[in-house]
Design a protein around this motif. Structure first.
Motif, mmCIF file in Angstrom:
data_model
loop_
_atom_site.group_PDB
_atom_site.id
_atom_site.type_symbol
_atom_site.label_atom_id
_atom_site.label_comp_id
_atom_site.label_asym_id
_atom_site.label_seq_id
_atom_site.Cartn_x
_atom_site.Cartn_y
_atom_site.Cartn_z
ATOM 1 N N ILE A 213 0.725 -1.196 0.254
ATOM 2 C CA ILE A 213 0.050 -0.098 0.149
ATOM 3 C C ILE A 213 0.928 1.198 -0.180
ATOM 4 C CG2 ILE A 213 -1.426 1.171 1.394
ATOM 5 C CD1 ILE A 213 -2.818 -1.567 2.309
ATOM 6 N N GLU A 214 1.674 1.219 0.931
ATOM 7 C CA GLU A 214 2.737 2.622 1.085
ATOM 8 C C GLU A 214 3.495 2.841 -0.159
ATOM 9 O OE1 GLU A 214 2.699 3.106 5.592
ATOM 10 O OE2 GLU A 214 4.506 2.230 5.089
ATOM 11 N N ALA A 215 3.907 1.555 -0.963
ATOM 12 C CA ALA A 215 4.666 1.648 -2.106
ATOM 13 C C ALA A 215 3.778 2.064 -3.418
ATOM 14 C CB ALA A 215 5.407 0.283 -2.211
ATOM 15 N N GLY A 216 2.412 2.117 -3.100
ATOM 16 C CA GLY A 216 1.581 2.535 -4.060
ATOM 17 C C GLY A 216 1.440 1.245 -5.298
ATOM 18 N N LYS A 217 1.785 0.064 -5.026
ATOM 19 C CA LYS A 217 1.756 -0.961 -5.725
ATOM 20 C C LYS A 217 0.236 -1.130 -6.305
ATOM 21 C CE LYS A 217 5.717 -3.608 -4.234
ATOM 22 N NZ LYS A 217 6.394 -4.849 -3.826
ATOM 23 N N ARG A 218 0.221 -1.692 -7.527
ATOM 24 C CA ARG A 218 -1.215 -2.307 -7.897
ATOM 25 C C ARG A 218 -1.597 -3.617 -7.337
ATOM 26 N NH1 ARG A 218 -1.980 -5.460 -12.303
ATOM 27 N NH2 ARG A 218 -3.561 -4.051 -13.327
ATOM 28 N N GLU A 219 -0.619 -4.401 -7.337
ATOM 29 C CA GLU A 219 -1.134 -5.582 -6.673
ATOM 30 C C GLU A 219 -0.079 -6.395 -5.916
ATOM 31 O OE1 GLU A 219 -2.188 -8.134 -9.893
ATOM 32 O OE2 GLU A 219 -0.221 -8.619 -10.294
ATOM 33 N N SER A 220 -0.448 -7.322 -5.034
ATOM 34 C CA SER A 220 0.750 -7.817 -3.932
ATOM 35 C C SER A 220 0.329 -9.232 -3.848
ATOM 36 C CB SER A 220 0.846 -7.083 -2.785
ATOM 37 O OG SER A 220 1.597 -7.760 -1.887
ATOM 38 N N PHE A 221 1.346 -10.079 -3.940
ATOM 39 C CA PHE A 221 0.830 -11.602 -3.755
ATOM 40 C C PHE A 221 2.140 -11.956 -2.868
ATOM 41 C CE2 PHE A 221 -0.959 -10.855 -7.790
ATOM 42 C CZ PHE A 221 -2.179 -11.598 -7.920
ATOM 43 N N PRO A 222 1.802 -13.328 -2.035
ATOM 44 C CA PRO A 222 2.800 -13.637 -1.250
ATOM 45 C C PRO A 222 3.884 -14.276 -1.783
ATOM 46 C CG PRO A 222 0.819 -15.231 -1.568
ATOM 47 C CD PRO A 222 0.497 -14.135 -2.211
ATOM 48 N N ARG A 223 5.037 -14.085 -0.928
ATOM 49 C CA ARG A 223 6.200 -14.736 -1.420
ATOM 50 C C ARG A 223 6.012 -16.302 -1.354
ATOM 51 N NH1 ARG A 223 7.710 -10.526 2.125
ATOM 52 N NH2 ARG A 223 8.395 -8.538 0.746
#
Length: 263
Positions: A213-223
């Motif tokens: 969120i703070e990096a302004g990413k469009r999406e985030s998936f688990p490592r």
């Protein structure tokens, strides 16, 4: 007047929502926490301790519940985290209309309606909509058909809203955690081993989500392996069909499914 950025979190009384609230407070945000059960929201507030926390009991699937959320923002909101959700686990043939309607209303219609109602507040702050989906929104899992369908829909909504709001100052982030150790896990605990699910703690999910969120990413998936599986699913879905289909047919999975709650 507080200079903190304000975040509104739905489903903040337990699980990922509670962990997101705790991590958000640690990062210095003012919090508006919503959920259906006052006692659960109060428990989250108590875990946070000292902080700028407003509790707004209400149901995201109702107009009154959403109106209370809008009023609590005072016309300005930096981050909306659409987290509230429910599970529907089991053979599709066993899911009656009430369960199907509930999962669609909570997991898909409500996030769209909440975002719609809060867009003026978000535009005023040049804010961000965060939709908490699931890896199952890319990799459709057997016995999670209704749940997967809603998360696919939420991912599509996130992409569409991002494009619709481009140039208007409102960003959109889609968060896709894998299976998480929450109270809801009881609904599918018997399937974790035979379907080779990796379980994360809510605090880990929250930390990774807030980083995105703070990096302004469009999406985030688990490592981990799930991130690779998502890439394979998008490029070569037949490979995932074979692998997951084999899990669904495995006698161990079918025996475990017999113990899954139909409640």
């Amino acid at each position: 007047m507080s200079t903190k950025k304000t975040v509104l979190i739905t489903g903040a009384g337990s699980g990922i929502g509670r962990a997101m609230a705790i991590e958000g407070a640690r990062r210095g945000y003012a919090l508006i926490l919503t959920g259906r059960t006052v006692a659960n929201l109060e428990a989250t507030r108590d875990m946070i301790g000292v902080g700028d926390v407003t509790l707004v009991p209400g149901d995201v699937t109702t107009r009154d519940g959403r109106a209370a959320m809008v009023a609590a923002t005072g016309g300005r909101l930096d981050i909306l985290i659409n987290n509230a959700g429910v599970l529907a686990v089991g053979h599709l043939r066993d899911l009656d209309d009430d369960r199907l309607n509930r999962v669609v209303a909570t997991n898909l219609i409500a996030p769209m309606a909440v975002a719609r109602d809060l867009l003026p507040s978000l535009e005023a702050a040049q804010g961000r909509v965060v939709n908490v989906g699931s890896v199952f929104g890319d990799i459709a899992y057997p016995f999670f058909a209704a749940y997967s369908a809603t998360k696919f829909g939420l991912r599509g909504f996130s992409d569409a809203l991002r494009r619709e709001m481009s140039g208007r100052g409102v960003g959109v982030t889609y968060i896709a955690p894998r299976a998480t150790q929450t109270a809801a896990e009881a609904e599918f605990a018997a399937l974790v081993e035979p379907m080779d699910m990796t379980m994360d703690m809510p605090a880990r999910v929250a930390t990774q989500a807030w980083d995105a969120i703070e990096a302004g990413k469009r999406e985030s998936f688990p490592r981990g392996k799930e991130r690779l599986f998502v890439k394979i699913q998008r490029l070569f879905p037949s490979i995932i069909d074979k692998a997951v289909g084999a899990q669904a047919r495995d006698p161990k999975t079918l025996r475990a499914l017999e113990t899954v709650s139909k409640a």
